[in-house]
Design an enzyme around this catalytic site. Sequence first.
Site, mmCIF file in Angstrom:
data_model
loop_
_atom_site.group_PDB
_atom_site.id
_atom_site.type_symbol
_atom_site.label_atom_id
_atom_site.label_comp_id
_atom_site.label_asym_id
_atom_site.label_seq_id
_atom_site.Cartn_x
_atom_site.Cartn_y
_atom_site.Cartn_z
ATOM 1 N N ASP A 104 12.400 -5.178 8.443
ATOM 2 C CA ASP A 104 11.611 -4.871 8.680
ATOM 3 C C ASP A 104 10.937 -5.513 10.315
ATOM 4 O O ASP A 104 10.027 -5.674 10.658
ATOM 5 C CB ASP A 104 10.535 -5.304 7.768
ATOM 6 C CG ASP A 104 10.180 -4.254 6.840
ATOM 7 O OD1 ASP A 104 10.208 -2.841 7.269
ATOM 8 O OD2 ASP A 104 10.143 -4.740 5.780
ATOM 9 N N ASP A 149 11.018 4.331 4.054
ATOM 10 C CA ASP A 149 9.864 3.014 4.991
ATOM 11 C C ASP A 149 10.507 2.757 6.536
ATOM 12 O O ASP A 149 10.280 2.561 7.842
ATOM 13 C CB ASP A 149 9.410 1.612 4.642
ATOM 14 C CG ASP A 149 8.818 1.800 3.241
ATOM 15 O OD1 ASP A 149 9.357 3.138 2.992
ATOM 16 O OD2 ASP A 149 8.083 1.449 2.866
ATOM 17 N N SER A 199 0.973 -0.946 -3.947
ATOM 18 C CA SER A 199 1.565 -0.827 -4.658
ATOM 19 C C SER A 199 1.100 -0.340 -5.897
ATOM 20 O O SER A 199 1.078 -1.521 -6.384
ATOM 21 C CB SER A 199 2.836 -2.196 -4.757
ATOM 22 O OG SER A 199 3.632 -1.900 -6.153
#
Length: 404
Positions: free
Chosen positions: A119, A179, A367
């Site tokens: 990320d 993602d 989530s």
Amino acid sequence: MKIIAGVIIVISCSAMLKKDDVVRQAFDHAAKQTLVMLKEVAIKLQAAKAESKNPMPVAPRTLKDGDLVVVPSRDWTSGFFSGVLWYLYEYTGKKEWLDEAKKFTAAMEQEKWNGKTHDMGFKMYCSYGNGYRLTKDATYNDVLVQSAKTLSTRFRPITGVLRSWDHSRDKWSYPVIIDNMMNLELLFFATRSTGDSSFYKIAVSHAKTTMKNHYRADNSSYHVIEYDTLTGKVLKKNTHQGYAHESAWSRGQAWGLYGFTMCYRETKDKAFLEQAEKIAKYIFSHPHMPADLIPYWDYDAPGIPNEPRDVSAAAVIASGLYELSLYSPNAKDYRAKANTIVQNLSKNYASPVGGSKGFILLHSTGSKPANSEVDVPLSYADYYFLEALLRKDKLEKTSYKSIQ
């Protein structure tokens, strides 16, 4: 004729004012909320310092039971708040936002060495990337290049993709999540900055492999693909945050729309543009897309219409659509849909001024399967909302020619 002309001028000015007001009012609200957030974050950071927390938190992420959750730099969401501050500075030009943006960005620098996460783009490009774009500070450039080098270590030629999570090894040996398309922008930047094409080649390989393996015949995306590290073959096609392995997790569809649009910008490869348009068609032709275009957390969630929405997915979609409108003959439709999303977020999903510890938007879903961050504000929803507003503003001021 003079009277008619005058009426036309008045109508035109009113229409322009209405367009401008959407952005202006939303940023005015965002500024008020962010002032609240700065105070709330300061309280949290002071308490963490007094408790000698290790690692120290650096940024807000969400609310839990009404309490502000702050996270350390290693958290994947840690760069979004500094991005919000950069966007406020970009829109207003006010030095106080610049000072705060610099302060929160600086707290992220150590992450340029963190090779344990995919990320890096979310963390470093949303913070340092916006900082460099707006200030051209050479030290920011250096941090971004090192971040790209670190991210590149997660690439394996045999799979053709950057590895995502290091956790959940009992489920996946080499997982790649949709993602990860969002982290490629950092690599494209690094090639532009250094002239080293290796970053570019990794990004293109990842995008092409993702396009091949993540997408179903109906152009919806799986969340998680597991690769065999010896052969590069796909072993599993799963979800982690969606309703089911074969369902369409809404934020995952948003990541793909935004990511492939960005890849087209950087490469001019029409395959990426076509993929982005296919994803857009899937999203907006889905029978479970609500009339206000703020999606449920999963398009196939069983309890629709009594399922949580995901405002973060809507914000990402809107921002992606504004850019996609620059490259497509469907431009007017994409902009109209993005405008509808932005207007509805501003009108119906915004936090009351002074509320929610300073978050801008409500009703996101992190989530649902893990019952984590359901129907709460999320820092990345705020970030992509402000980005969408800025893109809308720039498009309208440049006669729909640029979002830069």
